[in-house]
Design a protein around this motif. Sequence first.
Motif, mmCIF file in Angstrom:
data_model
loop_
_atom_site.group_PDB
_atom_site.id
_atom_site.type_symbol
_atom_site.label_atom_id
_atom_site.label_comp_id
_atom_site.label_asym_id
_atom_site.label_seq_id
_atom_site.Cartn_x
_atom_site.Cartn_y
_atom_site.Cartn_z
ATOM 1 N N GLU A 20 -0.232 -42.065 -83.382
ATOM 2 C CA GLU A 20 -1.304 -41.268 -83.773
ATOM 3 C C GLU A 20 -2.929 -41.088 -83.227
ATOM 4 O O GLU A 20 -3.184 -39.507 -82.637
ATOM 5 C CB GLU A 20 -2.819 -42.085 -84.941
ATOM 6 N N ALA A 21 -2.385 -41.230 -81.345
ATOM 7 C CA ALA A 21 -3.028 -40.437 -80.484
ATOM 8 C C ALA A 21 -2.370 -39.037 -80.213
ATOM 9 O O ALA A 21 -2.868 -38.790 -79.914
ATOM 10 C CB ALA A 21 -2.396 -41.867 -78.975
ATOM 11 N N ARG A 22 -0.870 -39.184 -80.014
ATOM 12 C CA ARG A 22 -0.409 -37.771 -79.879
ATOM 13 C C ARG A 22 -0.413 -36.931 -80.374
ATOM 14 O O ARG A 22 -1.077 -36.135 -80.632
ATOM 15 C CB ARG A 22 1.402 -38.082 -79.880
ATOM 16 N N ARG A 23 -1.098 -37.437 -81.948
ATOM 17 C CA ARG A 23 -1.121 -36.041 -82.789
ATOM 18 C C ARG A 23 -2.424 -35.489 -82.511
ATOM 19 O O ARG A 23 -3.437 -34.593 -82.640
ATOM 20 C CB ARG A 23 -1.247 -37.003 -84.241
ATOM 21 N N GLU A 24 -3.521 -37.105 -82.442
ATOM 22 C CA GLU A 24 -5.145 -36.602 -82.431
ATOM 23 C C GLU A 24 -4.906 -35.769 -80.348
ATOM 24 O O GLU A 24 -5.610 -34.261 -80.959
ATOM 25 C CB GLU A 24 -5.915 -37.854 -82.799
ATOM 26 N N ALA A 25 -4.816 -36.075 -80.170
ATOM 27 C CA ALA A 25 -4.141 -34.959 -78.438
ATOM 28 C C ALA A 25 -3.682 -33.748 -78.973
ATOM 29 O O ALA A 25 -4.224 -32.724 -78.792
ATOM 30 C CB ALA A 25 -3.765 -36.276 -77.935
ATOM 31 N N THR A 26 -2.937 -33.316 -79.528
ATOM 32 C CA THR A 26 -2.616 -32.112 -80.124
ATOM 33 C C THR A 26 -3.164 -31.622 -80.833
ATOM 34 O O THR A 26 -4.180 -30.555 -80.588
ATOM 35 C CB THR A 26 -1.031 -32.194 -80.593
ATOM 36 N N LEU A 27 -4.140 -32.425 -81.511
ATOM 37 C CA LEU A 27 -5.421 -31.690 -83.207
ATOM 38 C C LEU A 27 -6.654 -30.886 -81.788
ATOM 39 O O LEU A 27 -6.955 -30.350 -81.835
ATOM 40 C CB LEU A 27 -5.682 -32.843 -84.099
ATOM 41 N N GLN A 28 -7.238 -31.941 -81.118
ATOM 42 C CA GLN A 28 -7.787 -31.521 -80.104
ATOM 43 C C GLN A 28 -7.742 -30.765 -79.262
ATOM 44 O O GLN A 28 -8.787 -29.778 -78.814
ATOM 45 C CB GLN A 28 -8.509 -32.513 -79.391
ATOM 46 N N GLN A 29 -5.740 -30.281 -78.309
ATOM 47 C CA GLN A 29 -5.706 -29.536 -77.434
ATOM 48 C C GLN A 29 -5.897 -28.089 -78.785
ATOM 49 O O GLN A 29 -6.356 -26.754 -78.272
ATOM 50 C CB GLN A 29 -4.262 -29.584 -77.484
ATOM 51 N N LEU A 30 -5.396 -27.871 -80.068
ATOM 52 C CA LEU A 30 -5.785 -26.660 -80.701
ATOM 53 C C LEU A 30 -6.933 -26.490 -81.160
ATOM 54 O O LEU A 30 -7.578 -25.205 -81.433
ATOM 55 C CB LEU A 30 -4.459 -26.648 -81.602
ATOM 56 N N LEU A 31 -8.049 -27.465 -81.358
ATOM 57 C CA LEU A 31 -9.315 -26.893 -81.969
ATOM 58 C C LEU A 31 -10.009 -26.333 -81.028
ATOM 59 O O LEU A 31 -10.602 -25.221 -80.846
ATOM 60 C CB LEU A 31 -9.680 -28.158 -82.547
ATOM 61 N N ALA A 32 -9.315 -27.000 -79.353
ATOM 62 C CA ALA A 32 -10.291 -26.300 -78.585
ATOM 63 C C ALA A 32 -9.782 -25.220 -78.222
ATOM 64 O O ALA A 32 -10.696 -24.022 -77.724
ATOM 65 C CB ALA A 32 -10.266 -27.507 -77.015
ATOM 66 N N ALA A 33 -8.505 -24.843 -78.409
ATOM 67 C CA ALA A 33 -8.069 -23.364 -77.925
ATOM 68 C C ALA A 33 -8.989 -22.776 -78.989
ATOM 69 O O ALA A 33 -8.803 -21.280 -78.665
ATOM 70 C CB ALA A 33 -6.531 -23.731 -77.838
ATOM 71 N N TYR A 34 -8.769 -22.510 -80.266
ATOM 72 C CA TYR A 34 -9.189 -21.654 -81.274
ATOM 73 C C TYR A 34 -10.378 -21.903 -81.095
ATOM 74 O O TYR A 34 -11.095 -20.690 -81.743
ATOM 75 C CB TYR A 34 -8.796 -21.831 -82.139
ATOM 76 N N SER A 35 -11.506 -22.768 -79.865
ATOM 77 C CA SER A 35 -12.885 -22.658 -79.887
ATOM 78 C C SER A 35 -13.529 -21.657 -78.869
ATOM 79 O O SER A 35 -14.372 -22.678 -78.802
ATOM 80 C CB SER A 35 -13.510 -24.092 -80.770
ATOM 81 N N LYS A 36 -12.278 -21.035 -78.110
ATOM 82 C CA LYS A 36 -12.693 -20.674 -76.702
ATOM 83 C C LYS A 36 -13.981 -19.576 -76.858
ATOM 84 O O LYS A 36 -14.132 -19.021 -78.022
ATOM 85 C CB LYS A 36 -11.833 -20.454 -76.200
ATOM 86 N N SER A 37 -14.706 -19.380 -75.529
ATOM 87 C CA SER A 37 -15.696 -18.386 -76.293
ATOM 88 C C SER A 37 -15.524 -16.978 -76.512
ATOM 89 O O SER A 37 -16.340 -15.961 -76.816
ATOM 90 C CB SER A 37 -16.444 -18.812 -75.356
ATOM 91 N N GLY A 38 -14.476 -16.570 -75.175
ATOM 92 C CA GLY A 38 -14.142 -15.557 -76.305
ATOM 93 C C GLY A 38 -13.571 -15.411 -77.744
ATOM 94 O O GLY A 38 -13.554 -14.095 -77.323
ATOM 95 N N ARG A 39 -13.223 -15.908 -78.042
ATOM 96 C CA ARG A 39 -12.436 -15.455 -79.696
ATOM 97 C C ARG A 39 -13.936 -15.368 -80.311
ATOM 98 O O ARG A 39 -14.732 -15.907 -80.432
ATOM 99 C CB ARG A 39 -12.067 -16.822 -79.399
ATOM 100 N N HIS A 40 -13.391 -14.742 -81.098
ATOM 101 C CA HIS A 40 -14.403 -14.120 -82.526
ATOM 102 C C HIS A 40 -13.776 -13.610 -83.193
ATOM 103 O O HIS A 40 -13.876 -14.440 -84.960
ATOM 104 C CB HIS A 40 -15.165 -12.198 -82.217
ATOM 105 N N TYR A 41 -12.296 -13.017 -84.010
ATOM 106 C CA TYR A 41 -11.423 -13.184 -85.202
ATOM 107 C C TYR A 41 -10.187 -14.584 -84.868
ATOM 108 O O TYR A 41 -10.340 -14.949 -85.753
ATOM 109 C CB TYR A 41 -10.748 -12.690 -85.407
#
Length: 215
Positions: A20-41
């Motif tokens: 679960e720890a590894r799954r959660e870590a990757t999830l947080q990595q993806l959430l952070a990537a898609y939430s970067k400030s320069g992203r709009h679409y």
Amino acid sequence: MNSALAAQWHQLTTPILASEARREATLQQLLAAYSKSGRHYHTLHHVQALLDAVQRDAVTLHDLPVVQLAVWFHDAVYSPLRSDNETRSAELALQFLAETTLEENRQQRVALLIERTKDHTQAHPDDDTDLQLFLDADLSILGASEKDYWQYARQIHAEYSIVPDMLYRQGRRNVLEKLLTTPVLYRTAPYRDRLDAAARRNLQAELHAWENDGL
């Protein structure tokens, strides 16, 4: 949205990764990537829209989990000034999948689906239904309502805000013209019947805008 996406992520990945720890870590990595400030679409909203679209076509897919994994990772790496985003996103997916029990050939399928999003106008195997549906879902915004399409067009423009407007105008015109001259925008009959005409109207309208006063 994040809680709903988290539930979907863990439902998808728990069968192939016990940690679960590894799954959660990757999830947080993806959430952070898609939430970067320069992203709009290319955001979490886009990921959720594709997951919903894929789920609607689940009965016609041969390997639903592989397509869902491709959705999660396909824009994980996104920089408007780079040409290797798809390759780097595929590599990120493979790094995660190497720790799972997913078969090697299915891991490679995830990477292939991601890499094929680089150019929707390139030739694709006619018998690869999963690839066709995935690409059609990714391109479905082109056939959206006029209001939603213009929002998308402005969001893409905002993602390229660091590019001088003159250069963006020409580059965007080239993209629009390439899409408009493509004989087949959507490779599956349901998407083609539902969205092709609207997509071409939207693309032509944006092209006209850039040939005149811009957005």
